[in-house]
Write an enzyme that holds these catalytic residues in place. Structure first.
Site, PDB file in Angstrom:
ATOM      1  N   GLU A  53      90.356  50.864  68.305  1.00 39.92           N
ATOM      2  CA  GLU A  53      90.177  52.237  69.004  1.00 39.92           C
ATOM      3  C   GLU A  53      90.775  52.173  70.736  1.00 39.92           C
ATOM      4  O   GLU A  53      89.440  51.640  71.471  1.00 39.92           O
ATOM      5  CB  GLU A  53      89.668  53.176  68.417  1.00 39.92           C
ATOM      6  CG  GLU A  53      89.962  53.009  66.897  1.00 39.92           C
ATOM      7  CD  GLU A  53      87.726  54.005  66.585  1.00 39.92           C
ATOM      8  OE1 GLU A  53      88.081  55.142  67.172  1.00 39.92           O
ATOM      9  OE2 GLU A  53      87.717  53.426  65.951  1.00 39.92           O
TER      10      GLU A  53
ATOM     11  N   HIS B 112      92.839  56.486  67.220  1.00 40.50           N
ATOM     12  CA  HIS B 112      91.042  55.223  66.200  1.00 40.50           C
ATOM     13  C   HIS B 112      93.292  54.502  65.117  1.00 40.50           C
ATOM     14  O   HIS B 112      92.248  54.811  63.934  1.00 40.50           O
ATOM     15  CB  HIS B 112      91.249  56.480  65.924  1.00 40.50           C
ATOM     16  CG  HIS B 112      89.988  56.064  64.617  1.00 40.50           C
ATOM     17  ND1 HIS B 112      89.543  55.300  63.124  1.00 40.50           N
ATOM     18  CD2 HIS B 112      88.793  56.063  64.459  1.00 40.50           C
ATOM     19  CE1 HIS B 112      88.305  54.994  63.108  1.00 40.50           C
ATOM     20  NE2 HIS B 112      87.840  55.872  63.908  1.00 40.50           N
TER      21      HIS B 112
END
Length: 278
Positions: free
Chosen positions: A254, A154
């Site tokens: 991400e 992420h």
């Protein structure tokens, strides 16, 4: 140089320095929260008010979302899985040469994880620090049954200002708009003047983050989905461990196996998600 350090509150992390770059990685979550090439500005964004406390996820850097991305159907379970707040084990490090250093961190099933997710597993993250940041997240199924995962590295990128950036490489790619739950197709480059939360599919090439003073490259393997996120004004003001204006200086791109890009892993088999930032 690989140095193990500890904050006054007992929070442990690893600091890496070589002639190419420097990085800091927390053992909690195998969380890279700093990466900077020699003589350059940091590539990763880290909240000025982020918590560095046991059991709390760090806001910024590269959280590891695993074994599910987003919310679980069981709302009592943690968003983005348990890996990002679990304590990982340092397996070893390798100072390949003066320009390249790698470490490997490992997380395995425990009584605590089995209560949340009833499978036996081994999860390893190999991090290589050089003039690029390379991450390899390897999931191995140690159970007798197949299991399904969604996951993400992420990554929070630091930007000069959100209004000055664009993302190239996702033109004509289908995506789910997580704000409207509608399926759309990207038209041209991505720019920002409002909240964006999208899961792109069928991603097979390099992604470019074009900023005012630099271009950052992102290349993924073992993945065909990418999440693009900026919380913008209203959501940012409500979020934990973020200043109200934080949305101006960060952007998440991400590397993921999300939604349609889920992975089914059979017993004694593995899947590796790779991401390189340079």
């Amino acid at each position: 140089m690989i140095v193990h350090k500890k904050l006054p509150n007992g929070f442990v992390y690893i600091e890496i320095k070589n002639s190419s770059a420097e990085a800091k990685i927390a053992l909690q979550g195998a969380h890279i929260f700093h990466y900077k090439r020699e003589g350059k500005e940091p590539i990763l964004w880290l909240s000025e008010v982020s918590d560095f406390e046991v059991g709390k996820a760090i806001r910024g850097g590269v959280p590891v979302c695993w074994p599910w991305f987003g919310f679980n159907e069981n709302k009592t379970l943690p968003q983005h899985g348990f890996a990002r707040t679990a304590l990982w084990k340092f397996v070893g490090g390798d100072e390949v040469d003066e320009k390249t250093t790698s470490i490997t961190l490992r997380l395995t099933h425990s009584d605590e994880t089995l209560k949340m997710w009833c499978y036996k597993f081994e999860l390893e993250l190999k991090i290589t620090i050089s003039d690029r940041l390379s991450m390899e997240l390897k999931t191995t199924n140690l159970d007798r049954e197949s299991f399904t995962i969604t996951q993400a590295l992420h990554t929070y990128f630091a930007v000069s200002h959100i209004s000055d950036v664009a993302i190239k490489g996702l033109d004509k790619k289908p995506y789910l708009d997580a704000l409207t739950w509608k399926n759309e197709v990207q038209k041209g480059d991505i720019s920002f003047n409002q909240e964006v939360d999208r899961v792109y599919q069928e991603v097979d090439g390099e992604i470019l983050l074009i900023d005012k003073n630099r271009t950052v490259h992102l290349k993924n393997e073992g993945s065909s989905s990418v999440v693009v996120w900026n919380p913008w004004i209203e959501k940012c003001s409500r979020m934990s461990a973020m200043k109200p204006t934080a949305y101006e200086s960060m952007l998440c791109i991400e590397s993921a196996n999300a939604f349609d890009d889920f992975k089914v892993i059979k017993p004694n088999e593995s899947h590796t998600l790779r991401a390189a930032v340079y």
